[in-house]
Each structure stands twice: as structure tokens, then as C-alpha cells.
Design a protein around this motif. Structure first.
Motif: not given
Length: 368
Positions: A290-299
Motif C-alpha cells: 500500500t502506498s500513501p502520500w501526504r495524509t498521516p491519518a490515512h497512512a
């Protein structure tokens, strides 16, 4: 040897054993702990190698995907080099830093899609315009979205008889200099494919076109026992899932998920919501991170999901849920400036790439 000389040696052995055990433990819990970022420019090379050894290694990052594209002094096709591109000696500094830090280094060159950005045509189509899938779509002086041509990024024509001679030479060369057993081909956000005006692709099944390009790249890499990594968005049905045209496909390439080789590694990026699509890829027998970007809560939700998928799966399924790859879409130096507090964006609030990176790998550190 005298006994008191044995004490520091014994302590060092114990410390190393503890570190080795801790590392093997997290490797079992979360095999892939990655960062995908642009390769640094020459001026920022030393700062970036320091970042590898002083920041990535202590955070147990074990995979670094560097988006190189044309930022390398290719010998096979020097006409495609960026100005002031990294030299072989520069790359070897990155290789050495990653070896020291036990980090797997994977180069990326965008293939198929992303052959332009905004009003700029990238090097491949600029030098070889005959490879353009949509030559009738002219690059604007000022880019806006949406636009009448549906132009986001240009693609090369996967059926042009000469295109693979060029891109495979680049791919082989960059893997050699990186000493890499894997290559990331991008292949995300491919909107131009099987265009009605293309003399080679018109009328062809877009899923088959996409899958065949994946297979060609994969087969080339396999000749030297290298594996292919790609982004996963074109393999998701954007309409049926409601995920949309950016993080999923609206032009029917999603059916390629059943046509591509099962040893292709998928980086499944989702930035607006922490969607559960790793289950889709795993159920198809594809390894996925899984690859998140800039939203810590989502990550953090995505990390918890990945850990839950691994914990709650059968042994047969667990191996497909591989881990996390944080993505960064600014230049490397801009990210380092943000990471070290030299550059701030008050409008972003808590949602920055650096904040997301810190939150994700702080949470990985605490995984038991």
C-alpha cells in the motif's frame, strides 16, 4: 586472549544479535517498508546519501524506489539524458549508501504513460516524436484540466516497432548501474491507450494492450532474473468501485489484472481515502504494498489494514500482503527541506509528505 578483553567483544555480539533479531522480526511482520521518491540532483547527492544512512536506515526502511527517468547519463542513448544528469559514479554513491544500510534500491523509469507533464513533453517523445500514441494532440502553451483533448499525460504507442529497442536499452542500463534485482516501470494514470486515430492500436482491446506491455517489460527483466514493479491504479475498475478515474481505470484496462504475470509486484496507491484494494490484488495472486502520500491519518489506517490482512490471512494468502511504500512527489531536495524544517507550507496543515513519512515509520517502529 585475556578475559577482560572478551567483555566488550561479548557485549558487541549481544547487541548485534538483538538488532538482528529485531530486524528479522519486523521483516516477518511487514516484509516491505519502502519509500518512493525522485532521484536527487547532483547538487543534492551528498545530502540525500546522508538521509539514507541517518534517517531511512534507523527507521527500518528496507526498500528505496528512486524515480530516475532521464536523470542519468545513459551511455546507450545519450540523446535522452537530462542536462546535468547523475553520472555512474554518482549512482554508485547511492548504491553504496543503500548497501551499508541494508536497503534494497530499485530504479524507476516511467514507461507507457507519463511521457509528458502539463505543457512539457518529456525526453522520449521529445527526441522520438514518432512514438507518440496521440500525435494529433498538441501540447498546450498553458496546461489546464479538464481540456477538450482529455490530455493529462502523453503515452508512447506500445505497438510501435521501434519503441522497445530504446526503452529496453534504458531499462537494462539503469538496472545494471543500480545493481538492482527489480525495476519499477510506473505505468500509472495511462489515459491515452488504444487511441482511435493510432494506426497500430486503433480498435484493440485496451486491457490486452496494457497487459501485453506489462508482459513485454516483465519478460525482458526476467532474462536477468529481475522483477517488475508497477503502480496498481490501471488494474482497478474505477467506475464499479467508485474509486474514480485517477486511482482506478475508466478505460477498461482494469481487466488486465487477470492477464498480467503473477510475479509482477503492485504498488497500490490511494491518497484521498484508505481504500481496501490490497485484498483485490492479493486475491488475484499478486504481491502488493500500500502506498500513501501526504495524509498521516490515512497512512496509519492503511498500515493497520496491511498488518490486519497479514495477521488474518491464511498462509497461502499472507505472502501476497507485502507492506507499505510511502510516496513523495516533490523533488528530493524539496522533501528534505520539508523534512528538516527548512521549508514549510502553512496551508497544508498536518497533511504533508514529511509528516506522513514520519507518522508511518514511527508507527512501523512500534509494531510488535
Amino acid at each position: 586472549m585475556r578475559k577482560h578483553h572478551l567483555v566488550p567483544v561479548l557485549l558487541l555480539t549481544i547487541v548485534c544479535s538483538i538488532r538482528s533479531f529485531a530486524q528479522s522480526g519486523i521483516d516477518t511482520i511487514l516484509p516491505v517498508r519502502g519509500l518512493c521518491i525522485a532521484a536527487p540532483q547532483k547538487a543534492g547527492l551528498d545530502a540525500f546519501t546522508n538521509f539514507i544512512t541517518k534517517e531511512l536506515a534507523p527507521r527500518q526502511v528496507n526498500t528505496l524506489i528512486l524515480r530516475v527517468d532521464y536523470n542519468y547519463q545513459y551511455e546507450s542513448h545519450p540523446e535522452l539524458r537530462d542536462s546535468n544528469a547523475l553520472s555512474k559514479a554518482d549512482i554508485k554513491k547511492l548504491v553504496a549508501a543503500c548497501k551499508q544500510s541494508k536497503i534494497r534500491l530499485i530504479p524507476q523509469v516511467n514507461l507507457l504513460g507519463h511521457q509528458s507533464w502539463a505543457a512539457q513533453t518529456h525526453n522520449l517523445l521529445r527526441v522520438y516524436p514518432q512514438f507518440d500514441e496521440t500525435p494529433h494532440v498538441k501540447m498546450p502553451e498553458k496546461y489546464v484540466w479538464p481540456n477538450p483533448d482529455g490530455l493529462y499525460c502523453k503515452s508512447y504507442c506500445p505497438l510501435h516497432p521501434d519503441v522497445h529497442n530504446i526503452v529496453f536499452a534504458l531499462m537494462d542500463e539503469i538496472c545494471d548501474v543500480f545493481e538492482s534485482g527489480a525495476f519499477h516501470a510506473g505505468m500509472d494514470e495511462v489515459f491515452y491507450l488504444g487511441d482511435d486515430k493510432c494506426p497500430r492500436c486503433s480498435g484493440r482491446d485496451k486491457a490486452e494492450l496494457f497487459a501485453n506491455e506489462v508482459r513485454k517489460i516483465r519478460d525482458r527483466l526476467s532474462m536477468k532474473n529481475r522483477e517488475l514493479w508497477i503502480w496498481g491504479d490501471r488494474l482497478i475498475d474505477g467506475k464499479t468501485t467508485g474509486i474514480g478515474m485517477w486511482e482506478g481505470s475508466f478505460n477498461n484496462t482494469h481487466r488486465a489484472i487477470d492477464l498480467i504475470p503473477k510475479d509482477v509486484f503492485i504498488c497500490d496507491w490511494h491518497y484521498e481515502r484508505p481504500d481496501k484494494t490490497p485484498v483485490l490484488f492479493a486475491a488475484k495472486g499478486l504481491r502488493v504494498a500500500t502506498s500513501p502520500w501526504r495524509t498521516p491519518a490515512h497512512a496509519l489506517v492503511q498500515l493497520n489494514d496491511m498488518l490486519s490482512f497479514r495477521k488474518g490471512s491464511t498462509p497461502e494468502m499472507k505472502k501476497y500482503f507485502q507492506g507499505m511504500v510511502q510516496t513523495v512527489w516533490s523533488p528530493a531536495q524539496a522533501f528534505l527541506d520539508e523534512f528538516y524544517g527548512k521549508r514549510t507550507n502553512p496551508d497544508a496543515g498536518p497533511n504533508t509528505q514529511a509528516a506522513c513519512f514520519r507518522a508511518l515509520f514511527d508507527a512501523i517502529r512500534d509494531v510488535k
